[in-house]
Structures are given as C-alpha cells and as structure tokens.
Design a protein around this motif. Structure first.
Motif, short mmCIF file in Angstrom:
data_model
loop_
_atom_site.label_atom_id
_atom_site.label_comp_id
_atom_site.label_asym_id
_atom_site.label_seq_id
_atom_site.Cartn_x
_atom_site.Cartn_y
_atom_site.Cartn_z
N TYR A 224 0.85 -1.19 0.00
CA TYR A 224 0.00 0.00 0.00
C TYR A 224 0.88 1.24 0.00
O TYR A 224 1.91 1.27 0.68
N THR A 226 0.61 3.95 1.45
CA THR A 226 0.79 4.55 2.76
C THR A 226 1.72 3.71 3.65
O THR A 226 2.03 4.11 4.76
N ARG A 227 2.08 2.52 3.18
CA ARG A 227 2.91 1.64 3.99
C ARG A 227 3.84 0.88 3.06
O ARG A 227 3.76 -0.33 2.92
N GLN A 230 5.91 -2.46 3.81
CA GLN A 230 5.28 -3.76 4.07
C GLN A 230 4.70 -4.35 2.78
O GLN A 230 3.68 -3.87 2.26
N VAL A 232 2.48 -6.59 0.93
CA VAL A 232 1.31 -7.42 1.23
C VAL A 232 1.32 -8.67 0.35
O VAL A 232 1.02 -9.78 0.80
N PRO A 251 -6.02 -16.37 6.89
CA PRO A 251 -6.11 -15.58 8.14
C PRO A 251 -6.40 -14.11 7.86
O PRO A 251 -6.16 -13.62 6.75
N SER A 252 -6.91 -13.41 8.87
CA SER A 252 -7.17 -11.98 8.72
C SER A 252 -5.87 -11.25 8.39
O SER A 252 -4.84 -11.53 8.98
N GLY A 253 -5.97 -10.37 7.44
CA GLY A 253 -4.80 -9.57 7.10
C GLY A 253 -3.85 -10.26 6.16
O GLY A 253 -2.74 -9.78 5.92
N SER A 254 -4.25 -11.42 5.57
CA SER A 254 -3.31 -12.11 4.68
C SER A 254 -3.37 -11.56 3.26
O SER A 254 -2.55 -11.93 2.43
N GLY A 255 -4.33 -10.70 2.98
CA GLY A 255 -4.33 -10.04 1.67
C GLY A 255 -5.49 -10.40 0.77
O GLY A 255 -5.45 -10.10 -0.42
N LYS A 256 -6.55 -10.99 1.32
CA LYS A 256 -7.69 -11.37 0.49
C LYS A 256 -8.39 -10.13 -0.09
O LYS A 256 -8.62 -10.05 -1.30
N SER A 257 -8.71 -9.18 0.79
CA SER A 257 -9.39 -7.98 0.30
C SER A 257 -8.49 -7.19 -0.64
O SER A 257 -8.96 -6.57 -1.61
N THR A 258 -7.18 -7.23 -0.37
CA THR A 258 -6.23 -6.52 -1.23
C THR A 258 -6.31 -7.05 -2.66
O THR A 258 -6.28 -6.28 -3.62
N TYR A 267 -5.95 0.10 -6.78
CA TYR A 267 -4.49 0.27 -6.80
C TYR A 267 -3.95 -0.55 -7.96
O TYR A 267 -4.62 -1.47 -8.44
N1 LIG Z 1 -5.55 0.88 3.02
C1 LIG Z 1 -4.51 0.22 3.56
N2 LIG Z 1 -3.34 0.86 3.80
C2 LIG Z 1 -2.28 0.21 4.30
N3 LIG Z 1 -2.27 -1.08 4.62
C3 LIG Z 1 -3.39 -1.80 4.41
C4 LIG Z 1 -4.58 -1.17 3.88
N4 LIG Z 1 -5.54 -2.12 3.78
C5 LIG Z 1 -5.00 -3.25 4.23
N5 LIG Z 1 -3.71 -3.08 4.62
C6 LIG Z 1 -2.78 -4.10 5.12
O1 LIG Z 1 -2.62 -5.07 4.11
C7 LIG Z 1 -2.63 -6.38 4.65
C8 LIG Z 1 -3.68 -7.21 3.95
O2 LIG Z 1 -4.96 -6.69 4.26
P1 LIG Z 1 -6.32 -7.28 3.66
O3 LIG Z 1 -6.13 -7.58 2.23
O4 LIG Z 1 -7.40 -6.30 3.99
O5 LIG Z 1 -6.48 -8.62 4.49
P2 LIG Z 1 -7.70 -9.68 4.51
O6 LIG Z 1 -7.09 -10.93 4.01
O7 LIG Z 1 -8.09 -9.80 5.94
O8 LIG Z 1 -8.80 -9.14 3.65
C9 LIG Z 1 -2.85 -6.20 6.16
O9 LIG Z 1 -1.60 -6.31 6.79
C10 LIG Z 1 -3.39 -4.81 6.31
O10 LIG Z 1 -2.94 -4.25 7.50
#
Ligand SMILES: Nc1ncnc2c1ncn2[C@@H]1O[C@H](COP(=O)(O)OP(=O)(O)O)[C@@H](O)[C@H]1O
Ligand SMILES: [Mg+2]
Length: 365
Positions: A224, A226-227, A230, A232, A251-258, A267
């Motif tokens: 991302y 903003t980060r 890291q 993803v 698991p939560s935060g593994s990148g599914k929504s990403t 993005y």
């Molecule tokens: N808008 C964002 N900006 C920065 N980091 C993000 C953002 N959205 C998610 N992340 C980080 O990206 C990683 C994957 O998130 P996400 O895809 O939402 O996980 P999930 O698998 O639970 O859907 C997590 O570590 C989260 O903290």
C-alpha cells in the motif's frame, strides 16, 4: 478555506487597490511640494516596510499552525459525536471531552499568540506612522522658519503624509488578512494539484459477449502506498479459470481484500501483472471494468441517503422497478424490505432509517 480565501481576495482587491494608489499619488505630490523632505521620507518608509515583511512572515507561520490545530480539535469532536454510540458504550465521554479540551486549549494558546503578534504589529505600525507625522511637523516647521517652505505647502505636505499613513495602516491590516488568505489558498491549491493516478476515461473494452473471464495474477507484488515497506503480496501467482467459482480463505490480514482491490484497480500492483482473458487490466477502461465486468460488495457496504429502491438501482441506473425487486429476491432482501412500513420507498443511509448490518449487506448485494 475557500470562504476565507474569497473574502481576503475581495478585501485585497477593493481596499488594497485604493490604499496603494493613494500611496503612489500622495508620494508624487510630496515630491512636488518638497523634494528634500520627500527624500527623507523615502529613506525611512522602505526600511519600515522591510521590517513589516519580516514580522509578517512570522505571523503567517503562526497563523498556519493555529488553523491546523483548530482543524485537529474539530476533527476530535466530529469523531466523538458521529460515533456517539461507541463513545457511550465505552463510557468514554469524559475521556473524549478531555481530549477535545486539550486540543482546543492548544488552539486557544496559538490563537492568543497570533492575536498578540497581530496586536504588536499594528501597535508598532501606528507608533511609527505617528512618529513620521511628528517629525514632519518638527522638520517642516524649521523649513518654514528658514523660509524654505511656505506654511501652505507644509499643510499640504502634512495632509499627503497623513494620507500615506492612513493607507499604510490599512495595508498593515490587509497584510494580516492576506496572510490568512494565502495560507487558506495554499491548502486549496494542494487539493487542486492532486491528479488521479488511474485515469477513468481511457483504455480498451472487450466487446459484449466475447469475454470469457479468465483471471490471472502473475508474479504480483504489492504494498500500500501509505505503507510502502510492508509487502502485502510478493511473487503472487494464481489463476481463476473462466466459469469457476472460487473462494479465497486465509487468516485476517493475509491479503484477500487486497486482491479484490487490485482486481478493480483501486491500486495497481508494483510488480507483475493481472490479466483478464490474457489482457493486462491496466489496458482496460477503468470505469468499464468496475461497472460492467466486476461486481464488488464491500465488507462494510455503504448505503446512500435515499430509498432502498434507488440504492439497489445504483449498480444499474436504467433498471425497472420489477428488475430491482427481482435482484432483491435473489439477494434474499425482498422479504424484509416488504415488512418495512414504507417498503422499497424506505429512506436509508445516514439521514434515514438505519437497517441492521446484515440487511445492509443484502441490500448492497
Ligand atoms: N488501506 C490500507 N493501507 C495500508 N495497509 C493496508 C490497507 N488495507 C490493508 N492493509 C494491510 O494489508 C494487509 C492485507 O490486508 P487485507 O487484504 O485487507 O487482508 P484480509 O485478508 O483480511 O482481507 C494487512 O496487513 C493490512 O494491515
Ligand atoms: Mg478482508
């Protein structure tokens, strides 16, 4: 900020223009009356203006800080009030109040400093200007007694210096206004400069009925903005064959929504590419991709402040009422919508009736 900028601009144009033309006109007449006195004045006045400019830049910085602090404190109040249920549920009223108080106090302190600064500035300005009048009378009186100047000319000279003085005072007030206007303008400009990194209008479309829908991620790397440190996704490969239903589990935060955000191009990946039917999605028209190819329901869907009917129609503006109801039935929303006293005409969203979290998701579907 826009309001602030507008009123400063108006004042500067109307009063600033008048004050500066008066200064120029009076300066010319000063020279005509007594070149030697006018030369003296022309040595003193620029140094005063230089001093004023330095003082002004300090004030400008202070003003910017005060404005920023004020928006921090309003931000806290806004958050606490718009999430009033959370605040209440945690019994956090006192804590939020204290936090708000803290920030407001800081803003108060900055504004007091700014007020004192502006006061000192204007006070000094008055002092200097009146000093100029006094020394003109003293020096001019001497000239009159040596018969180098007539009494009438001295009077005319005084009136002209007073006009200059009044205009300069007005300008010093205007400078305060201009300082506020300029910092407001700078903030507005920052937003105007922003451009979309993903253009909405360009790009190709796949003709209707000829899309198969094979999705492929090849060596995708993403972080991302903003980060950036890291990652993803790194070297991520995966294929969804056309016609298959696939669920991603992890698991939560593994990148599914990403993955979903990348697929609709909220993005773009940093490395690798995502293709649909073998074509890089960066080549596609982004609006077409989002509205015609991919349907997406967020984890926390948002409803607009309008009727349920219009909310469902949001994805297809030309849908008939019957089509909307058909869609609602498929999403298992029809039954509960019918139980509402106003049915499909129930106004939901922030300014309407709220529905349960689950109901909101079904309406979004
Ligand atoms: N808008 C964002 N900006 C920065 N980091 C993000 C953002 N959205 C998610 N992340 C980080 O990206 C990683 C994957 O998130 P996400 O895809 O939402 O996980 P999930 O698998 O639970 O859907 C997590 O570590 C989260 O903290
Ligand atoms: Mg998620």
């Amino acid at each position: 900020d826009v309001q602030e900028f507008k009123s400063s601009f108006k004042l500067l144009i109307s009063q600033g223009l008048r004050a500066s033309t008066q200064i120029v006109g009076s300066a010319v007449s000063l020279y005509c009356i007594s070149p030697s006195l006018a030369t003296l004045a022309s040595l003193v006045i620029p140094s005063i203006i230089a001093g004023g400019t330095v003082f002004g830049s300090v004030l400008r910085k202070l003003s910017r800080q005060a404005q920023a602090q004020l928006s921090t404190s309003t931000g806290i109040a806004y958050e606490a009030i718009s999430n009033i249920r959370t605040t209440r549920a945690f019994g956090a009223e006192t804590k939020e109040h204290e936090m708000f108080q803290n920030e407001v106090n800081k803003a108060c302190e900055l504004n007091i400093r700014l007020g004192i600064g502006i006061g000192v500035f204007q006070g000094l300005n008055n002092l200097v200007m009146n000093g100029i009048v006094l020394s003109t009378i003293a020096l001019g009186g001497q000239f009159v007694s040596q018969q180098r100047l007539s009494a009438g000319d001295l009077m005319a000279f005084l009136v002209a210096t007073q006009t200059i003085q009044r205009s300069l005072t007005q300008i010093s007030v205007l400078i305060g206004q201009a300082i506020r206007g300029m910092s407001a303008g700078a903030r507005i400009h920052e937003y105007q400069k922003l451009t979309s990194s993903i253009p909405l209008e360009q790009g190709i479309r796949i003709p209707f009925h000829s899309m198969l829908g094979q999705v492929q991620f090849s060596n995708v790397g993403f972080a991302y903005p903003t980060r950036e440190q890291q990652m993803v996704l790194e070297n991520f490969n995966f294929t969804i064959p056309c016609g298959k239903t696939v669920a991603l589990v992890g698991p939560s935060g593994s990148g599914k929504s990403t993955l979903c955000s990348l697929l609709v191009r909220f993005y773009d990946p940093i490395n690798g590419q995502i293709t649909i039917d073998g074509k890089d999605i960066r080549k596609f028209n982004a609006t077409w991709l989002r509205s015609n190819v991919i349907g997406m329901i967020n984890q926390e869907p948002t409803l607009f402040s309008t009727t349920i009917m219009e909310n469902i129609r949001f994805g297809k503006p030309d849908a008939t009422d019957a089509e909307v109801m058909e869609a609602a039935k498929l999403a298992m929303a029809h039954d509960f919508i019918q139980l509402f006293p106003d049915g499909y005409r129930t106004v939901v969203g922030e300014r309407g009736v709220t529905v349960s979290g689950g109901q909101r998701q079904r309406i979004a579907m």
